[in-house]
Design an enzyme around this catalytic site. Structure first.
Site, PDB file in Angstrom:
ATOM      1  N   ASN A   1      -6.975   6.978  -9.125  1.00  0.00           N
ATOM      2  CA  ASN A   1      -7.761   7.349  -9.401  1.00  0.00           C
ATOM      3  C   ASN A   1      -8.460   8.520  -8.169  1.00  0.00           C
ATOM      4  O   ASN A   1      -8.447   7.479  -7.044  1.00  0.00           O
ATOM      5  CB  ASN A   1      -8.980   6.868  -9.935  1.00  0.00           C
TER       6      ASN A   1
ATOM      7  N   HIS B   1      -4.614   3.621  -4.128  1.00  0.00           N
ATOM      8  CA  HIS B   1      -4.207   2.709  -4.503  1.00  0.00           C
ATOM      9  C   HIS B   1      -4.086   2.524  -6.474  1.00  0.00           C
ATOM     10  O   HIS B   1      -4.017   4.290  -6.654  1.00  0.00           O
ATOM     11  CB  HIS B   1      -5.012   1.293  -4.929  1.00  0.00           C
TER      12      HIS B   1
ATOM     13  N   ASP C   1      -5.207  -7.171 -10.038  1.00  0.00           N
ATOM     14  CA  ASP C   1      -7.002  -6.356 -10.370  1.00  0.00           C
ATOM     15  C   ASP C   1      -7.845  -8.090 -10.649  1.00  0.00           C
ATOM     16  O   ASP C   1      -7.108  -8.623 -11.725  1.00  0.00           O
ATOM     17  CB  ASP C   1      -6.534  -5.171 -11.393  1.00  0.00           C
TER      18      ASP C   1
ATOM     19  N   HIS D   1      -9.541   3.646  -0.643  1.00  0.00           N
ATOM     20  CA  HIS D   1      -8.193   3.076  -0.248  1.00  0.00           C
ATOM     21  C   HIS D   1      -7.493   3.259  -1.207  1.00  0.00           C
ATOM     22  O   HIS D   1      -7.002   2.663  -2.245  1.00  0.00           O
ATOM     23  CB  HIS D   1      -8.420   1.638   0.345  1.00  0.00           C
TER      24      HIS D   1
ATOM     25  N   HIS E   1      -2.296   1.745  -9.696  1.00  0.00           N
ATOM     26  CA  HIS E   1      -2.737   0.526 -10.766  1.00  0.00           C
ATOM     27  C   HIS E   1      -1.240   0.827 -12.137  1.00  0.00           C
ATOM     28  O   HIS E   1      -0.429   1.905 -11.959  1.00  0.00           O
ATOM     29  CB  HIS E   1      -3.824   1.149 -12.324  1.00  0.00           C
TER      30      HIS E   1
ATOM     31  N   HIS F   1      -4.341   2.653   6.453  1.00  0.00           N
ATOM     32  CA  HIS F   1      -5.491   2.827   5.041  1.00  0.00           C
ATOM     33  C   HIS F   1      -5.509   4.361   4.938  1.00  0.00           C
ATOM     34  O   HIS F   1      -5.631   5.058   6.145  1.00  0.00           O
ATOM     35  CB  HIS F   1      -6.854   2.524   6.237  1.00  0.00           C
TER      36      HIS F   1
ATOM     37  N   CYS G   1     -13.021  -2.311   4.281  1.00  0.00           N
ATOM     38  CA  CYS G   1     -12.782  -1.722   3.222  1.00  0.00           C
ATOM     39  C   CYS G   1     -12.126  -2.878   2.780  1.00  0.00           C
ATOM     40  O   CYS G   1     -11.188  -3.603   2.931  1.00  0.00           O
ATOM     41  CB  CYS G   1     -11.554  -0.857   4.013  1.00  0.00           C
TER      42      CYS G   1
ATOM     43  N   CYS H   1      -8.423  -3.388   2.926  1.00  0.00           N
ATOM     44  CA  CYS H   1      -8.087  -3.716   4.037  1.00  0.00           C
ATOM     45  C   CYS H   1      -8.194  -4.684   4.169  1.00  0.00           C
ATOM     46  O   CYS H   1      -7.325  -5.764   4.644  1.00  0.00           O
ATOM     47  CB  CYS H   1      -8.649  -2.557   5.054  1.00  0.00           C
TER      48      CYS H   1
HETATM   49  P1  AMP Z   1     -10.531   2.193  -9.466  1.00  0.00           P
HETATM   50  O1  AMP Z   1     -11.578   2.188  -9.943  1.00  0.00           O
HETATM   51  O2  AMP Z   1      -9.547   3.168  -9.104  1.00  0.00           O
HETATM   52  O3  AMP Z   1     -11.010   2.664  -7.774  1.00  0.00           O
HETATM   53  O4  AMP Z   1      -9.739   0.630  -8.973  1.00  0.00           O
HETATM   54  C1  AMP Z   1     -10.314  -0.826  -8.091  1.00  0.00           C
HETATM   55  C2  AMP Z   1      -9.902  -1.277  -9.101  1.00  0.00           C
HETATM   56  O5  AMP Z   1      -9.865  -2.462  -7.929  1.00  0.00           O
HETATM   57  C3  AMP Z   1     -10.316  -1.614 -10.055  1.00  0.00           C
HETATM   58  O6  AMP Z   1      -9.319  -1.955 -11.155  1.00  0.00           O
HETATM   59  C4  AMP Z   1     -11.005  -3.027  -9.633  1.00  0.00           C
HETATM   60  O7  AMP Z   1     -11.189  -4.647 -11.290  1.00  0.00           O
HETATM   61  C5  AMP Z   1     -10.046  -3.495  -8.586  1.00  0.00           C
HETATM   62  N1  AMP Z   1     -10.997  -4.838  -7.773  1.00  0.00           N
HETATM   63  C6  AMP Z   1     -11.417  -4.694  -7.131  1.00  0.00           C
HETATM   64  N2  AMP Z   1     -12.451  -5.484  -6.248  1.00  0.00           N
HETATM   65  C7  AMP Z   1     -11.387  -6.388  -6.678  1.00  0.00           C
HETATM   66  C8  AMP Z   1     -10.719  -7.163  -6.596  1.00  0.00           C
HETATM   67  N3  AMP Z   1     -11.057  -8.317  -5.039  1.00  0.00           N
HETATM   68  N4  AMP Z   1      -9.917  -8.254  -6.209  1.00  0.00           N
HETATM   69  C9  AMP Z   1      -8.447  -7.444  -7.622  1.00  0.00           C
HETATM   70  N5  AMP Z   1      -9.061  -6.044  -7.814  1.00  0.00           N
HETATM   71  C10 AMP Z   1     -10.154  -5.579  -7.459  1.00  0.00           C
HETATM   72 ZN    ZN Z   2      -9.090   0.302   3.515  1.00  0.00          ZN
END
Ligand code: AMP
Ligand code: ZN
Length: 112
Positions: A85, A98, A29, A96, A100, A45, A3, A6
């Site tokens: 989302n 999250h 982000d 995982h 925004h 998780h 993940c 994680c």
């Molecule tokens: P979602 O599309 O709602 O699952 O959001 C996932 C978010 O994680 C997106 O806005 C990506 O830009 C962000 N993301 C993906 N990989 C990373 C990373 N390594 N560091 C920071 N943000 C990330």
């Molecule tokens: Zn996780």
């Protein structure tokens, strides 16, 4: 289990930290959609907001206690948006939970 978030929480994958406490971690982000775009994750998780139950809902409560403190730290006194989302139709790309946190400018009336 493999993940991304994680891995970020454990420090195996680099991130730009904004906030950390016993229950949650917030980081910038990698592909910001607003002047301020922070991801807030539980330090456990949980696959998505569709998988909250009595045994893990404390993480969500603690995240929403932390969010106003994070917003204050990021100077978001004029307002901001919190989005999660869920699943395929919700365009969830990381499995995982999250949230925004978006702000730093007038946001569009709708996100899509
Ligand atoms: P979602 O599309 O709602 O699952 O959001 C996932 C978010 O994680 C997106 O806005 C990506 O830009 C962000 N993301 C993906 N990989 C990373 C990373 N390594 N560091 C920071 N943000 C990330
Ligand atoms: Zn996780």
């Amino acid at each position: 289990m493999d993940c991304l978030f994680c891995g970020i929480i454990e420090g195996k994958i680099p991130s730009s930290p904004v906030w950390s406490d016993d229950y949650c971690y917030a980081f910038k982000d990698i592909n910001p959609q607003a002047p301020v775009h922070v991801i807030v994750v539980p330090k456990a998780h949980i696959p998505s907001a569709d998988r909250i139950y009595e045994g893990n809902s404390v993480y969500v409560a603690k995240i929403f206690e932390a969010i106003p403190k994070i917003a204050e730290k990021l100077d978001l006194g004029r307002g901001y948006r919190v989005i999660t989302n869920i699943g395929e139709h919700g365009c969830q790309s990381v499995q995982h939970l999250h949230f925004h946190l978006l702000g730093g400018a007038q946001l569009p009336d709708r996100m899509n």
